[in-house]
Design an enzyme around this catalytic site. Structure first.
Site, short mmCIF file in Angstrom:
data_model
loop_
_atom_site.label_atom_id
_atom_site.label_comp_id
_atom_site.label_asym_id
_atom_site.label_seq_id
_atom_site.Cartn_x
_atom_site.Cartn_y
_atom_site.Cartn_z
N GLU A 246 0.85 -1.26 0.04
CA GLU A 246 -0.01 0.04 -0.10
C GLU A 246 0.70 1.25 0.05
O GLU A 246 0.18 2.46 0.13
CB GLU A 246 -1.00 -0.11 0.96
CG GLU A 246 -1.86 -1.26 1.03
CD GLU A 246 -2.81 -1.44 2.19
OE1 GLU A 246 -3.76 -2.11 2.30
OE2 GLU A 246 -2.64 -0.98 3.32
N LYS B 108 5.98 -1.87 1.47
CA LYS B 108 4.97 -2.05 2.74
C LYS B 108 5.20 -3.51 3.13
O LYS B 108 5.55 -3.76 4.26
CB LYS B 108 3.74 -1.70 2.76
CG LYS B 108 3.11 -1.66 4.17
CD LYS B 108 1.48 -1.11 3.98
CE LYS B 108 0.94 -1.24 5.05
NZ LYS B 108 -0.43 -1.13 5.28
N GLN B 109 5.01 -4.54 2.25
CA GLN B 109 4.94 -5.87 2.69
C GLN B 109 4.85 -6.52 1.23
O GLN B 109 4.86 -5.88 0.14
CB GLN B 109 3.59 -6.02 3.30
CG GLN B 109 2.51 -5.80 2.17
CD GLN B 109 1.10 -5.72 3.22
OE1 GLN B 109 0.71 -4.74 3.80
NE2 GLN B 109 0.12 -6.64 3.09
#
Length: 759
Positions: free
Chosen positions: A480, A592-593
């Site tokens: 995100e 972010k991930q």
């Protein structure tokens, strides 16, 4: 043995109360009671009932923090026991995860010099989800005196106590009643007019029976209370039981006070100990099908069990109108909303340990399908568009605005752009069916979702005439940090998969149940013309790749962004923000991930090992892990590609997310996705369990040096399968005949036999 089943603290620090209220939450899927200390006013109490949502003056619909039934005050000659204003001589709290019971011990010295010991236990029943109870053993160490017990149900509760600008009350108090014994408070939510009754009763005993000398019932505005007076002798122990009952108008059409009073009397009649035993027996059965045993590493053992305990506590198979929120039933974080976390992170645990629960979670999506259709319609699309954040009816409830660290308004785009939720749900349906072969579910519910999500994707695809390809532009993928991107691979690849799977399953349905197939086509307004169009379009969906075809570009233009190196890590082993050299975060390759790596975990059988390795190595160096969803996925992929050293580190990060509060926000509620990720790290990662394209269970386990032995249990098509890995061998036991692959070799296991393969 006892130790590896308990989460324990021996020091009291009131600034940690909110965190431990989350960690010590007791839930049964129907409801969650935060682990508040009765004798402290510091913290954020919570009583959450699954499916009880309301908007009122809040920005969006959110879970209701219902009236608080937990209040239990003890007075010595009028002086209240409050561990924050008395001298605390001894303190211990321990969560017994094996039996689902929270124990607390306090020894306090009052201003008068009197010393009082209080031992408590509390459980939220798994045997009867409407029941909860507590037991208090009170011992005046050095005095005799008159004492009072005050039992209160508090209807002044509000949501968002830590967010002054958004403080909201979600219910009005309708009435209070004296049950003699016991008190009850009835409330009603503002929007959907859901009625909620909390009823509690306090009873006491010593060797002579009842110890209370008088009782007084009082209604105090939005609170109701009963007050008991009794006299104590020095050094003697006095036992007090508190029985609790919860019902809502979602549970019954009958008058709630009548239902609650009858249930409370039945509960008192059965007694505290009998219900506690029945509750513990349910936990024993649950552990039998889901426990992960790690010998030689107590930190890992306690950590994994904590995650399994809280995840299993969050699900309720008997209500297909509710799912598991991102913070479960453990806090107000994310407003009690349901995300992709459920299907991608939590659902696999239930699919392979408790399929009944998995089915119920998927039925929630089926029961909110009309809301998903409304979302699509409002956005100008066809079919069903599941919301990024979901509450009770499937319409989009992601807040449009939030605030940044400086208090400035920030537009939240996830509800508008994070479309991949549709395919995540479709994948969850397929994973459940693949593991259970539940044809009734796929015929009556699953196929409808697969077809309607495919119909959505078909209308969402954009044709690029110059390139002769279909694109999905202006989206947010799992990462995100990057908003409004074009052709995010996770989104595009899974959209393609979703459409392809829908076409496969409709052919299957046509064979299985032609009448259902015809009525479904009729109901959804689709025909062979649509199916032909889907087929043509899905083969032209654009997937960005690097020139060598192995390294996948996270989204179109990602490789052109500034490549900033992560060089430092904090004491929790988490990356420290590097110098962005004047760039905005979204103009860098920092993520972010996992995003591409996430895709390769979801659809593992579609990518070869070399592709997984190349993409893992590239993206792992650029991941900030600013989501609790992140470490578990890198742990699994690390094991897949041979990065065993980092895998164990990521596994520990995952299982200790809440216990060590390594994201810094455990007080807001459980990191439920991380609990599911913990199980996946253990079973898909170290356990090496996967299902190949031929639907054969594969086992390629690896265990770290610090583990002597590792055992886990899965349910494969109705058969209990137990896998044990030690230094030398892999042993697999199955209740039924089963074909498996171990380290790439084919084996057949006969029912109730054990296969032993050398490592």
């Amino acid at each position: 043995m006892h130790r590896v089943w308990n989460v324990e603290i021996n020091e009291y620090n009131s600034t940690q109360n909110r965190k431990y209220e989350t960690i010590f939450t007791l839930a049964n899927g129907y409801r969650g009671l935060r682990g508040a200390i009765e004798f402290s006013k510091i913290g954020e109490r919570g009583n959450f009932i699954a499916g009880v949502f309301d908007k009122n003056t809040a920005q969006v619909t959110e879970i209701v923090n219902c009236q608080d039934p937990l209040i239990f005050n003890i007075y010595v000659d009028g002086e209240i026991i409050d561990i924050d204003s008395t001298n605390l001589l001894d303190f211990n709290r321990s969560l017994d995860m094996k039996n689902g019971i929270l124990y607390s011990n306090y020894k306090v010295e009052l201003k008068s010099g009197r010393i009082l010991e209080i031992k408590t236990e509390r459980f939220v029943s798994r045997n009867n989800v409407h029941r909860w109870a507590a037991k208090y053993i009170i011992k005046p160490v050095n005095f005799k005196a008159k004492m009072f017990i005050e039992n209160i149900i508090d209807g002044t509760v509000v949501n968002s106590t830590l967010d002054l600008a958004n403080l909201t009350k979600h219910f009005e108090v309708l009435d209070a009643e004296d049950f003699k014994p016991g008190i009850a408070l009835k409330t009603r939510t503002f929007d959907n007019k859901i009625e909620i009754v909390e009823a509690t009763a306090v009873l006491s005993e010593d060797e002579n029976g009842n110890i209370f000398k008088s009782r007084k019932y009082t209604k105090l505005g939005e609170k109701v209370r009963e007050l008991y007076e009794f006299f104590v002798e020095e050094g003697k122990e006095y036992t007090v039981f508190k029985y609790g009952i919860t019902y809502t108008s979602r549970d019954t059409k009958k008058e709630l006070f009548e239902v609650a009073q009858r249930e409370l009397r039945d509960f008192i009649n059965i007694g505290y100990e009998a219900e506690k035993e029945a509750h513990s027996n349910v936990w024993q059965r649950l552990w039998d099908g889901m426990d992960v045993k790690i010998k030689g590493d107590d930190t890992a053992q306690i950590g994994i069990r904590f995650n399994l305990f809280q995840l299993a506590s969050s699900a309720y198979p008997d209500d297909p109108r509710v799912s598991i929120a991102a913070k479960a039933l453990h806090g107000e974080g994310y407003k009690g909303h349901v995300f992709w976390d459920t299907e991608i992170f939590m659902l696999p645990f239930f699919v392979y340990t408790n399929p009944e629960v998995a089915k119920s979670l998927l039925m929630y999506r089926y029961n909110t399908l009309d809301g998903a259709r409304r979302n699509a319609q409002l956005n100008g699309f066809k079919g069903a568009q599941f919301p990024w954040e979901s509450a009770d009816d499937g319409t989009e409830v992601t807040p449009k605005w939030g605030v940044d660290y400086d208090g400035n308004p920030v537009r939240i785009w996830t509800g508008d752009e994070e479309y991949h939720i549709n395919s995540d749900i479709a994948f969850g349906i397929w994973e459940y069916f693949r593991a259970t072969k539940d044809e009734e579910f796929l015929i009556n519910y699953g196929t409808e979702i697969l077809l309607d999500t495919a119909k959505f994707w078909n209308s969402r695809l954009e044709y690029n005439k110059a390139q002769d390809r279909y694109e999905i532009n202006r989206v947010i993928g799992p990462d995100e940090f990057h908003e409004h991107v074009n052709n995010n691979v996770y989104t595009n690849y899974l959209a393609k998969w979703n459409m392809k799977k829908a076409l496969e399953v409709k052919e299957w349905l046509k064979e299985k149940d032609r009448i259902k197939y015809k009525t479904l086509c009729n109901q959804l307004g689709i025909s062979d013309v649509d199916f032909k169009e889907w087929e043509e379009k899905l083969n032209k969906i654009y997937i960005p790749m690097a020139k060598d075809g192995k390294l996948i570009e996270q989204f179109e233009g990602y490789f052109d962004l500034a490549d900033i190196e992560i060089t430092e890590h904090d004491e929790n082993g988490m990356p420290v923000w590097p110098d962005l050299k004047g760039h905005k975060l979204h103009d860098t390759q920092l993520i972010k991930q996992p995003d591409v790596v996430m895709l390769m975990l979801v659809l593992g059988e579609e990518f070869d090992l070399e592709s997984k390795k190349i993409n893992y190595e590239y993206y792992e160096k650029r991941t900030m892990h600013k989501s609790s969803l992140s470490p578990s996925m890198y742990s699994i992929m690390g094991l897949t590609v041979g990065d065993t050293q980092n895998s164990y580190k990521y596994f520990l990060k995952t299982i200790l997310t809440d216990l060590e509060d390594n994201q810094g926000n455990a007080g807001h509620g459980l990191h439920a996705a991380s609990t599911g990720g913990s199980w996946q790290s253990a079973v898909f990662g170290f356990g090496g369990f996967s299902v190949d394209e031929n639907e054969i269970p594969n086992f390629n386990p690896w265990i770290p040096e610090v583990w002597d032995e590792f055992t886990y249990t899965i349910n494969w098509r109705g058969s209990k399968v137990e896998v044990t890995v030690d230094r030398k061998n892999v042993s697999i036991y199955s209740q039924k005949d089963i074909d498996v692959k171990v380290y790439g070799k084919d084996y057949s296991i006969a029912a109730n036999e054990k296969l032993v393969v050398a490592r």
